[in-house]
Scaffold this motif. Sequence first.
Motif, PDB file in Angstrom:
ATOM      1  N   ARG A  58       1.156  -0.648  -0.214  1.00 49.64           N
ATOM      2  CA  ARG A  58      -0.305  -0.166  -0.081  1.00 49.64           C
ATOM      3  C   ARG A  58       1.044   1.302   0.534  1.00 49.64           C
ATOM      4  NH1 ARG A  58      -4.811   0.063   3.826  1.00 49.64           N
ATOM      5  NH2 ARG A  58      -5.525  -1.147   2.931  1.00 49.64           N
ATOM      6  N   GLU A  59       2.014   1.321   0.896  1.00 47.65           N
ATOM      7  CA  GLU A  59       2.580   2.184   1.018  1.00 47.65           C
ATOM      8  C   GLU A  59       3.230   2.834  -0.543  1.00 47.65           C
ATOM      9  OE1 GLU A  59       6.925   4.273   3.311  1.00 47.65           O
ATOM     10  OE2 GLU A  59       5.631   2.236   4.016  1.00 47.65           O
ATOM     11  N   ARG A  60       3.566   2.010  -0.965  1.00 45.33           N
ATOM     12  CA  ARG A  60       4.266   2.158  -2.335  1.00 45.33           C
ATOM     13  C   ARG A  60       3.809   2.519  -3.337  1.00 45.33           C
ATOM     14  NH1 ARG A  60       6.508  -3.938  -3.494  1.00 45.33           N
ATOM     15  NH2 ARG A  60       5.393  -4.595  -1.534  1.00 45.33           N
ATOM     16  N   LEU A  61       2.760   2.172  -3.864  1.00 41.61           N
ATOM     17  CA  LEU A  61       1.400   2.674  -4.386  1.00 41.61           C
ATOM     18  C   LEU A  61       1.133   3.559  -4.476  1.00 41.61           C
ATOM     19  CD1 LEU A  61      -0.837  -0.680  -4.629  1.00 41.61           C
ATOM     20  CD2 LEU A  61      -0.008   0.071  -5.927  1.00 41.61           C
ATOM     21  N   ALA A  62       1.107   4.498  -2.626  1.00 45.42           N
ATOM     22  CA  ALA A  62       0.875   5.759  -2.433  1.00 45.42           C
ATOM     23  C   ALA A  62       1.756   6.128  -3.014  1.00 45.42           C
ATOM     24  CB  ALA A  62       0.732   5.325  -1.517  1.00 45.42           C
ATOM     25  N   ILE A  63       3.411   5.895  -3.220  1.00 42.52           N
ATOM     26  CA  ILE A  63       4.738   6.398  -3.558  1.00 42.52           C
ATOM     27  C   ILE A  63       4.512   6.180  -4.877  1.00 42.52           C
ATOM     28  CG2 ILE A  63       7.307   6.381  -3.531  1.00 42.52           C
ATOM     29  CD1 ILE A  63       6.740   5.436  -1.148  1.00 42.52           C
ATOM     30  N   ALA A  64       4.532   5.634  -5.733  1.00 41.21           N
ATOM     31  CA  ALA A  64       4.545   5.490  -6.912  1.00 41.21           C
ATOM     32  C   ALA A  64       3.305   6.616  -7.747  1.00 41.21           C
ATOM     33  CB  ALA A  64       3.523   4.267  -7.282  1.00 41.21           C
ATOM     34  N   ALA A  65       2.021   6.947  -6.824  1.00 37.14           N
ATOM     35  CA  ALA A  65       0.499   7.142  -7.195  1.00 37.14           C
ATOM     36  C   ALA A  65       1.726   9.462  -7.012  1.00 37.14           C
ATOM     37  CB  ALA A  65      -0.607   7.297  -6.186  1.00 37.14           C
ATOM     38  N   GLN A  66       2.276   9.109  -5.985  1.00 33.62           N
ATOM     39  CA  GLN A  66       2.918  10.535  -5.601  1.00 33.62           C
ATOM     40  C   GLN A  66       3.866  11.338  -7.074  1.00 33.62           C
ATOM     41  OE1 GLN A  66       4.702  11.563  -1.791  1.00 33.62           O
ATOM     42  NE2 GLN A  66       4.478  13.582  -2.287  1.00 33.62           N
ATOM     43  N   LEU A  67       4.726   9.959  -6.892  1.00 31.50           N
ATOM     44  CA  LEU A  67       5.767  10.333  -8.154  1.00 31.50           C
ATOM     45  C   LEU A  67       5.304  10.697 -10.029  1.00 31.50           C
ATOM     46  CD1 LEU A  67       8.840   7.749  -7.360  1.00 31.50           C
ATOM     47  CD2 LEU A  67       8.633   9.912  -6.384  1.00 31.50           C
ATOM     48  N   ARG A  68       4.119  10.155  -9.716  1.00 31.87           N
ATOM     49  CA  ARG A  68       3.461  10.021 -11.379  1.00 31.87           C
ATOM     50  C   ARG A  68       2.957  11.809 -11.432  1.00 31.87           C
ATOM     51  NH1 ARG A  68       0.593   5.642 -10.715  1.00 31.87           N
ATOM     52  NH2 ARG A  68      -0.896   6.242 -10.096  1.00 31.87           N
ATOM     53  N   GLN A  69       2.656  11.768 -10.177  1.00 32.28           N
ATOM     54  CA  GLN A  69       1.412  13.342 -10.234  1.00 32.28           C
ATOM     55  C   GLN A  69       2.671  13.875 -10.410  1.00 32.28           C
ATOM     56  OE1 GLN A  69      -0.278  13.966  -6.679  1.00 32.28           O
ATOM     57  NE2 GLN A  69      -1.557  15.728  -7.768  1.00 32.28           N
ATOM     58  N   GLN A  70       4.160  13.546  -9.757  1.00 29.75           N
ATOM     59  CA  GLN A  70       4.972  15.120  -9.323  1.00 29.75           C
ATOM     60  C   GLN A  70       5.558  15.158 -11.277  1.00 29.75           C
ATOM     61  OE1 GLN A  70       7.608  13.776  -6.682  1.00 29.75           O
ATOM     62  NE2 GLN A  70       6.083  14.111  -5.204  1.00 29.75           N
ATOM     63  N   SER A  71       6.468  13.939 -11.830  1.00 26.29           N
ATOM     64  CA  SER A  71       6.166  13.692 -13.373  1.00 26.29           C
ATOM     65  C   SER A  71       5.469  14.337 -14.358  1.00 26.29           C
ATOM     66  CB  SER A  71       6.278  12.241 -13.219  1.00 26.29           C
ATOM     67  OG  SER A  71       6.775  11.895 -14.961  1.00 26.29           O
ATOM     68  N   GLU A  72       3.733  14.111 -13.912  1.00 28.06           N
ATOM     69  CA  GLU A  72       3.370  15.033 -15.076  1.00 28.06           C
ATOM     70  C   GLU A  72       3.052  16.556 -14.412  1.00 28.06           C
ATOM     71  OE1 GLU A  72       1.465  13.740 -17.288  1.00 28.06           O
ATOM     72  OE2 GLU A  72       2.399  11.802 -17.481  1.00 28.06           O
ATOM     73  N   VAL A  73       3.376  17.146 -13.369  1.00 25.92           N
ATOM     74  CA  VAL A  73       3.707  18.471 -13.564  1.00 25.92           C
ATOM     75  C   VAL A  73       5.217  19.587 -14.015  1.00 25.92           C
ATOM     76  CG1 VAL A  73       4.305  20.348 -11.117  1.00 25.92           C
ATOM     77  CG2 VAL A  73       1.885  18.840 -11.370  1.00 25.92           C
ATOM     78  N   ALA A  74       6.111  18.352 -13.599  1.00 25.65           N
ATOM     79  CA  ALA A  74       7.284  18.709 -14.626  1.00 25.65           C
ATOM     80  C   ALA A  74       7.339  18.592 -15.950  1.00 25.65           C
ATOM     81  CB  ALA A  74       8.339  17.961 -14.082  1.00 25.65           C
ATOM     82  N   LYS A  75       6.776  17.685 -15.842  1.00 25.25           N
ATOM     83  CA  LYS A  75       6.939  17.622 -17.955  1.00 25.25           C
ATOM     84  C   LYS A  75       5.691  18.643 -18.674  1.00 25.25           C
ATOM     85  CE  LYS A  75       4.724  13.527 -18.915  1.00 25.25           C
ATOM     86  NZ  LYS A  75       4.705  12.678 -19.250  1.00 25.25           N
ATOM     87  N   ARG A  76       5.170  19.550 -17.279  1.00 22.92           N
ATOM     88  CA  ARG A  76       5.129  20.462 -17.948  1.00 22.92           C
ATOM     89  C   ARG A  76       5.155  21.755 -18.072  1.00 22.92           C
ATOM     90  NH1 ARG A  76       0.128  18.832 -15.735  1.00 22.92           N
ATOM     91  NH2 ARG A  76       0.674  19.776 -13.889  1.00 22.92           N
ATOM     92  N   GLY A  77       6.415  21.800 -17.414  1.00 19.72           N
ATOM     93  CA  GLY A  77       7.436  22.458 -17.264  1.00 19.72           C
ATOM     94  C   GLY A  77       8.224  22.267 -17.747  1.00 19.72           C
ATOM     95  N   LYS A  78       8.658  21.450 -18.876  1.00 13.42           N
ATOM     96  CA  LYS A  78       9.662  21.559 -19.216  1.00 13.42           C
ATOM     97  C   LYS A  78      10.105  21.819 -20.742  1.00 13.42           C
ATOM     98  CE  LYS A  78      11.141  17.308 -16.688  1.00 13.42           C
ATOM     99  NZ  LYS A  78      11.524  16.280 -16.243  1.00 13.42           N
ATOM    100  N   SER A  79      11.142  22.547 -21.637  1.00 14.42           N
ATOM    101  CA  SER A  79      11.394  22.462 -22.629  1.00 14.42           C
ATOM    102  C   SER A  79      11.162  20.744 -23.588  1.00 14.42           C
ATOM    103  CB  SER A  79      12.543  23.108 -22.915  1.00 14.42           C
ATOM    104  OG  SER A  79      12.679  24.331 -22.325  1.00 14.42           O
ATOM    105  N   ALA A  80      10.845  21.024 -25.384  1.00 15.94           N
ATOM    106  CA  ALA A  80      10.520  20.057 -25.645  1.00 15.94           C
ATOM    107  C   ALA A  80      11.752  18.932 -25.273  1.00 15.94           C
ATOM    108  CB  ALA A  80      10.366  20.283 -27.074  1.00 15.94           C
ATOM    109  N   TYR A  81      13.353  19.536 -25.568  1.00 18.43           N
ATOM    110  CA  TYR A  81      14.658  19.188 -25.707  1.00 18.43           C
ATOM    111  C   TYR A  81      14.849  18.070 -25.112  1.00 18.43           C
ATOM    112  CZ  TYR A  81      17.488  22.044 -22.917  1.00 18.43           C
ATOM    113  OH  TYR A  81      17.928  22.477 -22.349  1.00 18.43           O
TER     114      TYR A  81
END
Length: 246
Positions: free
Chosen positions: A151-174
């Motif tokens: 259960r803890e691993r699933l929660a960590i993965a969900a948090q990391l996935r959300q952080q990744s989506e936010v980070a991608k929006r601010g990254k340059s395409a290259y």
Amino acid sequence: MIYFISDLHLSPRTPGAIRLFKAFLARIAHPDVARNNRLYLLGDCFETWVGDDDMEDPCHQEIIAALAQASAAGLAIHLQHGNRDFLLGQDFARAAGLTLLPDPYVLSTPQWQFVLSHGDALCTDDEAYQQFRAQTRRPDWQAAFLAKPLRERLAIAAQLRQQSEVAKRGKSAYLMDLNPGETDDFLRQHGYATFIHGHTHQPATHDHIVDGIHVERWVLADWSEDRGEALSWDGAQLRRESLLPS
């Protein structure tokens, strides 16, 4: 036929993509053709994978059953890890009836030679991601992570996935694409073989001139709820095939 696919990102939130994948497997694993076909999954088959003890999830069970059925019919299935499912292990491989491959992997056929990779290791301009990638591929990190309750691993993965989506929006395409110099070096190191990869979700065919030698790089498409794509090799040419709901 040899088929290459990647970036399916299968999860309970993508029932359409799961149906597409199962229909594709059923077609290429038909008894009339299965033993003449091979399938290479080049990473991110799953949206996330936190350990093989999560195989009891109903969604995972459905996908594993489809893979195992195709394998039992004679289809040879090979899988590389992606950035979302790098914790897929031998228990999963045995249950699904497939073989885990290193990344990169050189595939030699009587007619041609290919080098296969998920592709994320060559996105070297994204230093933050490469640091995270190096950390999470360490055996000690993986052992510590897998020791945590599911259960803890699933929660960590969900948090990391959300952080990744936010980070991608601010990254340059290259930053999210392969570094050109690193890619040319990779092609040189692997004997100028035709390069097939996924990860970037930017399907295209690129022409590289490395040391005066023309090398093709085929980028696989990601899948969605209403479409997929497979790249096939018939011994003479590579061809993209669109996969749509029946």
